[in-house]
Design an enzyme around this catalytic site. Structure first.
Site, mmCIF file in Angstrom:
data_model
loop_
_atom_site.group_PDB
_atom_site.id
_atom_site.type_symbol
_atom_site.label_atom_id
_atom_site.label_comp_id
_atom_site.label_asym_id
_atom_site.label_seq_id
_atom_site.Cartn_x
_atom_site.Cartn_y
_atom_site.Cartn_z
ATOM 1 N N ASN A 1 34.256 36.282 46.807
ATOM 2 C CA ASN A 1 32.837 37.206 46.969
ATOM 3 C C ASN A 1 32.439 37.121 48.260
ATOM 4 O OD1 ASN A 1 32.349 38.542 44.153
ATOM 5 N ND2 ASN A 1 33.197 36.434 43.694
ATOM 6 N N THR B 1 35.002 42.346 53.938
ATOM 7 C CA THR B 1 35.677 42.246 55.096
ATOM 8 C C THR B 1 37.157 42.272 54.837
ATOM 9 O OG1 THR B 1 35.917 39.764 54.564
ATOM 10 C CG2 THR B 1 33.746 40.767 55.678
ATOM 11 N N LYS C 1 40.048 46.644 33.335
ATOM 12 C CA LYS C 1 39.968 46.284 34.792
ATOM 13 C C LYS C 1 38.776 45.321 35.009
ATOM 14 C CE LYS C 1 37.727 46.936 37.810
ATOM 15 N NZ LYS C 1 36.505 46.449 38.480
ATOM 16 N N THR D 1 31.525 44.804 29.561
ATOM 17 C CA THR D 1 31.347 44.610 31.005
ATOM 18 C C THR D 1 32.731 44.714 31.940
ATOM 19 O OG1 THR D 1 29.686 43.135 30.608
ATOM 20 C CG2 THR D 1 30.328 43.095 32.944
#
Length: 405
Positions: A400, A405, A178, A189
């Site tokens: 991002n 939210t 992922k 990473t």
């Protein structure tokens, strides 16, 4: 918006490695956000981990435990359990202890992994409540569901699989990963899990994973941010009826190494293709370096430049930005009169200036493509390195800006 990334191909089961998925509702009710993986007794495990000093609690714990007998790997999404101090480490330890209790194994035989928002307490009770369902769901056929279960901002699950024959025995290598943002190499990473049924000594397995990561996961970047939670694990279950691989030599090792590298490369490039807001898949190839490191320095200077990445998004052949990035990469005594730069097969700069044959139409044609190669010849030596990256779009900023939210 994934670039050239479609449905996963067949993910072959790996004998001795099972996966179970369940919903803890960590960030969203009903989402399958817990993945438990079970290794056959006697499996060997290798791992590479983030070098970020603010590494997450599960990274600290997994790094301590992976050399011992490992039976279970526990992954949660929706919460990174990073930047959480001693309480975060206690929570990671508690979830492992609960899984160990349910599975009847020593606590140290469980490795934790987390991904999601940094700085928030891990919802331990939700995870503990989901563990029985994940254990009940364990199956060798659950690779695709697990690939979906570990996703965060990914738009598509990522998996790869290879099989080969040795002395009439089929060996399988299958992996999932992922990652779509906060991607910059410094080990591997992302979160990645690769398993094989070959029997491999731990030291050989560790070197194999490190080499594969350096040629794949450590050559990708989306935004230049090294995550707090990066881990990549390679598990050898030893279930194939073949002798143990105890050295990095011989036909069996060579075939296994090639399969692990191919799976790693496919997973790594899938992360780039699914980069947050990406509309371009970009290969940055640096040739003619005096050292591999200076090739990497030039490649990352180009790959991380916001000006180049926005030009890629706009399909604007503003090649001066590439020259500027090469020039500031920090290569000592760089002779720009020796440098040639290409967009695919189009020479845009030669001997440090605009190529005589170059036209704006040629550059625009290449930049309009979804897949682009930027090739830089330094004219200093024989070393080469390749990095894969993306453009920088409005959508990246939106994703991002709205992540919490």
């Amino acid at each position: 918006m994934a670039v050239g990334l479609g449905p996963m191909s067949t993910l072959h089961p790996v004998p001795g490695f099972e996966l179970g998925i369940a919903s803890a509702g960590i960030k969203r009710p009903g989402r399958k956000d817990i993945v438990v993986m079970r290794c056959a007794e006697g499996s060997t495990v290798a791992g590479v981990f983030t070098t970020n000093a603010f590494c997450a609690a599960p990274v600290i714990l997994a790094r301590k435990r992976f050399l011992g007998p490992v039976r279970y790997l526990l992954t949660n999404t929706g919460n990174a359990n990073a930047g959480t101090g001693e309480s975060g480490l206690a929570n990671a330890t508690r979830t492992c202890a609960k899984l160990a209790e349910l599975a009847g194994v020593p606590e140290n035989a469980v490795l934790p992994y987390s991904t999601g928002v940094i700085g928030e307490p891990l919802p331990v009770e939700k995870i503990e409540a989901a563990l029985p369902a994940a254990l009940t769901n364990l199956s060798v056929d659950n690779w695709a569901d697990a690939a979906a279960g570990i996703m965060t901002t990914d738009t598509l699950p990522k998996g790869a699989s290879r099989q080969f024959q040795h002395d009439g025995v089929t060996i399988t290598v299958t992996g999932i990963s992922k990652g779509a943002g906060m991607i910059k190499p410094n080990m591997a990473t992302m979160l990645g899990y690769i398993a094989t049924d070959a029997k491999v000594a731990q030291g050989v397995l560790q070197d194999l994973l490190r080499d594969a990561a350096n040629k794949s996961f450590n050559r990708i970047t989306i935004d230049g941010d090294t995550s707090t939670n990066d881990c990549c694990m390679l598990i050898a279950t030893g279930q194939a009826a073949l002798p143990e691989i105890t050295s990095a030599s011989g036909a069996l090792f060579a075939a296994l190494k090639q399969a692990v590298l191919e799976v790693s490369m496919e997973l790594a490039q899938a992360i780039v293709r699914d980069g947050e807001g990406a509309t371009k898949f970009v290969t940055v190839q640096v040739n003619g370096g005096a050292t591999h490191q200076e090739c990497l320095d030039v490649g990352y200077a180009v790959s991380h430049s916001p000006l180049i990445k926005t030009a890629l998004f706009a399909s604007d052949p503003n090649w001066g930005r590439i020259l500027a990035a090469v020039g500031r990469a920090g290569v000592p005594d760089l002779d720009v009169s020796l440098i040639d730069v290409y967009l695919d097969d189009v020479a845009i700069a030669s001997r440090g200036g605009r190529a005589a044959s170059y036209t704006e139409d040629q550059g625009a044609r290449v930049m309009a493509q979804e897949e682009i190669t930027i090739r830089i010849d330094l004219g200093r030596g024989t070393c080469s390195e390749t990095i894969w990256t993306t453009d920088l779009s409005h959508e990246y900023v939106k994703i991002n800006a709205e992540y919490r939210t």
